[in-house]
Design a protein around this motif. Structure first.
Motif, short mmCIF file in Angstrom:
data_model
loop_
_atom_site.label_atom_id
_atom_site.label_comp_id
_atom_site.label_asym_id
_atom_site.label_seq_id
_atom_site.Cartn_x
_atom_site.Cartn_y
_atom_site.Cartn_z
N GLU A 66 -37.46 124.10 58.39
CA GLU A 66 -36.53 124.40 57.19
C GLU A 66 -37.51 124.20 56.23
N GLY A 67 -37.53 124.92 55.07
CA GLY A 67 -37.91 124.59 53.65
C GLY A 67 -37.54 125.33 52.58
N SER A 68 -38.18 124.98 51.46
CA SER A 68 -37.62 125.50 50.13
C SER A 68 -39.18 125.54 49.33
N TYR A 69 -38.86 126.56 48.30
CA TYR A 69 -40.03 126.33 47.17
C TYR A 69 -39.39 127.00 45.79
N THR A 70 -39.99 126.50 44.71
CA THR A 70 -39.16 126.78 43.41
C THR A 70 -40.39 127.24 42.37
N VAL A 71 -40.11 128.17 41.48
CA VAL A 71 -41.19 128.66 40.74
C VAL A 71 -40.47 129.04 39.29
N ASP A 72 -40.97 128.49 38.23
CA ASP A 72 -40.43 128.79 36.88
C ASP A 72 -41.14 130.11 36.63
N PHE A 73 -40.56 131.33 36.31
CA PHE A 73 -41.00 132.59 35.59
C PHE A 73 -41.31 132.38 34.15
N PRO A 74 -42.05 133.20 33.65
CA PRO A 74 -42.41 133.31 32.46
C PRO A 74 -41.36 133.76 31.33
N ASP A 75 -40.38 134.66 32.09
CA ASP A 75 -39.31 135.05 31.23
C ASP A 75 -38.03 133.94 30.99
N GLY A 76 -38.24 132.82 31.72
CA GLY A 76 -37.18 131.70 31.35
C GLY A 76 -36.52 131.55 32.70
N ARG A 77 -36.46 132.04 33.75
CA ARG A 77 -35.65 132.13 35.04
C ARG A 77 -36.15 131.25 35.94
N LYS A 78 -35.81 130.40 36.77
CA LYS A 78 -36.13 129.78 37.80
C LYS A 78 -35.75 130.52 39.24
N GLN A 79 -36.79 130.65 40.19
CA GLN A 79 -36.55 131.17 41.25
C GLN A 79 -36.51 130.06 42.49
N THR A 80 -35.45 130.31 43.36
CA THR A 80 -35.42 129.04 44.40
C THR A 80 -35.32 130.01 45.75
N HIS A 104 -35.32 136.23 29.22
CA HIS A 104 -35.33 136.50 28.13
C HIS A 104 -36.69 137.24 27.77
N TYR A 105 -36.70 138.46 27.08
CA TYR A 105 -37.95 139.03 26.77
C TYR A 105 -37.97 139.07 25.12
N PRO A 106 -39.19 138.45 24.64
CA PRO A 106 -39.01 138.23 23.09
C PRO A 106 -39.34 139.93 22.63
N GLU A 107 -38.88 140.27 21.25
CA GLU A 107 -38.96 141.45 20.56
C GLU A 107 -40.69 141.66 20.44
N HIS A 108 -41.04 142.79 20.78
CA HIS A 108 -42.46 143.03 20.72
C HIS A 108 -43.01 143.50 19.04
N THR A 109 -43.77 142.85 18.51
CA THR A 109 -44.27 143.10 17.41
C THR A 109 -45.66 143.34 17.31
N PRO A 110 -46.20 144.64 17.09
CA PRO A 110 -47.59 144.62 17.34
C PRO A 110 -48.59 143.97 16.20
N ALA A 111 -49.44 143.60 16.58
CA ALA A 111 -50.38 142.75 15.54
C ALA A 111 -51.39 143.74 14.90
N TYR A 112 -51.46 144.88 15.42
CA TYR A 112 -52.49 145.75 14.81
C TYR A 112 -51.82 146.40 13.69
N LYS A 113 -52.32 146.39 12.61
CA LYS A 113 -52.19 147.14 11.37
C LYS A 113 -53.40 148.11 10.95
N PRO A 114 -53.21 149.38 10.74
CA PRO A 114 -54.54 150.26 10.76
C PRO A 114 -55.21 149.83 9.20
#
Length: 179
Positions: free
Chosen positions: A121-135, A156-166
């Motif tokens: 028997e066992g379990s493992y947990t991982v915190d994802f970068p999107d804010g969720r926790k998987q068990t 949660h996915y943050p709004e993408h704002t491009p950093a490049y400006k021509p």
């Protein structure tokens, strides 16, 4: 009628005479003079020295190596037998766990497992970068692995704002000219 034949003959003569005469080019004929090598002026003399027959004959060897008096003994050791590792007949039994919580990198995960014979028997947990926790909880009674996966929180996915400006153009558009 004879006039026609005469006119036709004249036309044929004029047509044939209009061409330049064709002559074959003359090929120069060259016959080289025969070459006769001069007679040799030098004749090597016959050798006046004759090597004598050798007077020395090598003697037969007078030394004969003796037979060795020492004989190497037979080895007294025996080659090792093939070793097979012996495993205990006791069923395995263990417990372990670990966890990592690094605030600097944001890594947060852990794992725990226990085994008694064929029951695991066992379990493992991982915190994802999107804010969720998987068990993941799993059980194996010797007949196959059964896993239950669950998630806590909402992604949660943050709004993408491009950093490049021509860059602005390096030249100005040409001004119109009228004539």
């Amino acid at each position: 009628m004879s006039l026609k034949v005469a006119v036709l003959a004249c036309v044929a003569v004029v047509a044939l005479c209009d061409k330049a005469p064709v002559h074959k080019p003359l090929i120069p004929v060259y016959t080289p003079r025969p070459y006769h090598a001069p007679e040799p002026a030098y004749h090597a003399p016959e050798p006046a020295y004759h090597a004598p027959e050798p007077a020395y004959h090598a003697p037969e060897p007078a030394y004969h190596a003796p037979e060795p008096a020492y004989h190497a003994p037979e080895p007294t050791y025996h080659a090792p037998k093939h070793y097979e590792p012996e495993y205990p007949d006791v069923p395995p039994k263990y417990n372990y766990n670990y966890g990592v919580a690094d605030g600097y990198s944001g890594a947060n995960f852990g794992h725990s497992e226990s085994r008694d014979g064929y029951k695991t028997e066992g379990s493992y947990t991982v915190d994802f970068p999107d804010g969720r926790k998987q068990t993941v909880k799993y059980v194996d009674n010797g007949d196959g692995l059964v896993a239950e996966v669950s998630y806590e929180g909402e992604a949660h996915y943050p709004e993408h704002t491009p950093a490049y400006k021509p860059a602005p153009p390096a030249y100005a558009p040409p001004s119109p000219t009228y004539a």
